[in-house]
Design a protein around this motif. Sequence first.
Motif, PDB file in Angstrom:
ATOM      1  N   MET A  93      36.369  32.998  42.163  1.00 24.67           N
ATOM      2  CA  MET A  93      36.452  32.650  43.579  1.00 24.67           C
ATOM      3  C   MET A  93      37.004  33.831  44.367  1.00 24.67           C
ATOM      4  SD  MET A  93      38.043  28.851  43.285  1.00 24.67           S
ATOM      5  CE  MET A  93      39.333  29.369  42.160  1.00 24.67           C
ATOM      6  N   ARG A  94      36.672  33.896  45.596  1.00 25.81           N
ATOM      7  CA  ARG A  94      37.266  34.908  46.490  1.00 25.81           C
ATOM      8  C   ARG A  94      38.548  34.316  47.076  1.00 25.81           C
ATOM      9  NH1 ARG A  94      34.402  39.076  48.263  1.00 25.81           N
ATOM     10  NH2 ARG A  94      35.666  39.261  50.093  1.00 25.81           N
ATOM     11  N   ASN A  95      39.692  35.088  47.072  1.00 22.82           N
ATOM     12  CA  ASN A  95      41.018  34.828  47.651  1.00 22.82           C
ATOM     13  C   ASN A  95      41.883  36.053  47.798  1.00 22.82           C
ATOM     14  OD1 ASN A  95      40.589  31.873  46.929  1.00 22.82           O
ATOM     15  ND2 ASN A  95      42.615  31.956  46.181  1.00 22.82           N
ATOM     16  N   ILE A 138      42.255  37.051  44.669  1.00 25.39           N
ATOM     17  CA  ILE A 138      43.431  36.651  43.904  1.00 25.39           C
ATOM     18  C   ILE A 138      43.134  35.333  43.215  1.00 25.39           C
ATOM     19  CG2 ILE A 138      44.446  35.568  45.962  1.00 25.39           C
ATOM     20  CD1 ILE A 138      47.231  36.268  44.790  1.00 25.39           C
ATOM     21  N   ASN A 139      43.565  35.190  41.953  1.00 22.95           N
ATOM     22  CA  ASN A 139      43.371  33.910  41.269  1.00 22.95           C
ATOM     23  C   ASN A 139      44.681  33.134  41.207  1.00 22.95           C
ATOM     24  OD1 ASN A 139      44.839  35.005  39.117  1.00 22.95           O
ATOM     25  ND2 ASN A 139      43.075  35.144  37.734  1.00 22.95           N
ATOM     26  N   ASP A 140      44.636  31.958  40.594  1.00 21.96           N
ATOM     27  CA  ASP A 140      45.816  31.087  40.623  1.00 21.96           C
ATOM     28  C   ASP A 140      46.927  31.565  39.697  1.00 21.96           C
ATOM     29  OD1 ASP A 140      44.676  29.535  42.551  1.00 21.96           O
ATOM     30  OD2 ASP A 140      43.968  27.967  41.175  1.00 21.96           O
ATOM     31  N   SER A 141      46.657  32.557  38.862  1.00 21.90           N
ATOM     32  CA  SER A 141      47.708  33.183  38.056  1.00 21.90           C
ATOM     33  C   SER A 141      48.392  34.314  38.812  1.00 21.90           C
ATOM     34  CB  SER A 141      47.118  33.721  36.744  1.00 21.90           C
ATOM     35  OG  SER A 141      46.610  32.671  35.950  1.00 21.90           O
ATOM     36  N   GLY A 142      47.892  34.638  40.006  1.00 16.75           N
ATOM     37  CA  GLY A 142      48.482  35.696  40.809  1.00 16.75           C
ATOM     38  C   GLY A 142      47.944  37.078  40.528  1.00 16.75           C
ATOM     39  N   VAL A 143      46.851  37.171  39.764  1.00 20.33           N
ATOM     40  CA  VAL A 143      46.219  38.470  39.519  1.00 20.33           C
ATOM     41  C   VAL A 143      45.357  38.821  40.735  1.00 20.33           C
ATOM     42  CG1 VAL A 143      44.736  39.819  37.999  1.00 20.33           C
ATOM     43  CG2 VAL A 143      46.187  38.011  37.051  1.00 20.33           C
ATOM     44  N   ILE A 144      45.516  40.041  41.234  1.00 16.71           N
ATOM     45  CA  ILE A 144      44.837  40.500  42.442  1.00 16.71           C
ATOM     46  C   ILE A 144      43.830  41.582  42.087  1.00 16.71           C
ATOM     47  CG2 ILE A 144      45.192  41.768  44.628  1.00 16.71           C
ATOM     48  CD1 ILE A 144      47.902  40.339  44.847  1.00 16.71           C
ATOM     49  N   VAL A 145      42.717  41.620  42.779  1.00 16.17           N
ATOM     50  CA  VAL A 145      41.719  42.668  42.568  1.00 16.17           C
ATOM     51  C   VAL A 145      41.301  43.266  43.908  1.00 16.17           C
ATOM     52  CG1 VAL A 145      40.835  41.673  40.425  1.00 16.17           C
ATOM     53  CG2 VAL A 145      39.782  41.030  42.606  1.00 16.17           C
ATOM     54  N   GLY A 146      40.798  44.487  43.829  1.00 13.27           N
ATOM     55  CA  GLY A 146      40.330  45.198  45.008  1.00 13.27           C
ATOM     56  C   GLY A 146      39.961  46.612  44.639  1.00 13.27           C
TER      57      GLY A 146
END
Length: 359
Positions: free
Chosen positions: A1-3, A47-55
């Motif tokens: 998902m996108r977040n 960002i996923n629900d574990s708090g891992v962020i990407v970009g």
Amino acid sequence: MRNSRVVGGAAVLVAAALVGGVPVSASAAGSPAAVNAAGALGDAWGINDSGVIVGYAGSKTGGIWDDTARPVRWDPDGTAKDLGTLPEHKWGWADAINNKGTIVGISGYLTDNQIHGNAVKWNADGTITKLAAPPDETYGEARAINDAGVIVGRANGTDGDDWGDKGVKWDADGTRTALTKPAGAGVVYGEDINSSGAIVGIYQKFDHSVHAVRWTPAGIPVPLGTVPGEVDSYAIGINDKGIAVGYTYDDKTYRAVRWNEAGIATVLKGLPDAHSTAKAINADGTIVGSSGGHAVQWAPDGTMTKLRKLSDDAGHAANGINADGVIAGRSTNTKVHPTRWAKDGTPTHLPAIPQPAEH
């Protein structure tokens, strides 16, 4: 998902006879040692629900279109990892991550100032997979992935009898299909997908106007509702309740918008006399985006709050939010920096990619 459009008859997805690519080891092209001298320039998108962020990070300019931009994952403890690119590619970025840790985005290179990109996914074991694409394709980007592993994005190339720019979906087995175009549409793009397989994005009519659209899990495109004075509209995010967010344009101002499950649009109040955009929505209906150059969030009841900024930041924007309310985005001073806002609202610039050890 996108977040960070039912149109006549039974629409069906146009199947392309393409199946997913083969995982390969990610390339270290565009060495992180060379790009980190500029610091943590870039943006945080998913960002996923574990708090891992990407970009992405490592860009000399802070922009995505320079060939030093690297796809990055930031773990909850702040550790940054260069995800790597396809062999011989020089740059890339990560758009989204699902709750299983699978990441999607783009891997690319430049030739004679021409952009070439392939839609890719990074598997949990660190390998990178080039997503299915026809031989004549020059650009593809994976924009979002749900927990079932279904991916949505945009691409060009030939899918069946459909040639040119389009929205595409890759099933969990890698099979690619083109998103059905609403009546009167020239180009469609997919932006986000939820757990049931509902997709949101945009379609452009032949008069060049742009409209928000939601595809049902069966692949039927349904144009989303409009607001008074609207010229264009863009759907960017969707949660598992089917509530979509994005923005509209009235030939003067961009306004953040939320569409309910029935597709009815509501304008979200932004700062006075300012452009506002909504980029993502989490499970409880909290929305994030920007207004007047400030990162903001809207509570489920529509109340807007400005996010805190670091003392040296002139402006910022929020791109994603997870179930716990942790937010990913960017801050701007003289450059653009990927940024995380903790659940309590504390902002932190995300770190640069570690330089390889010297021997």
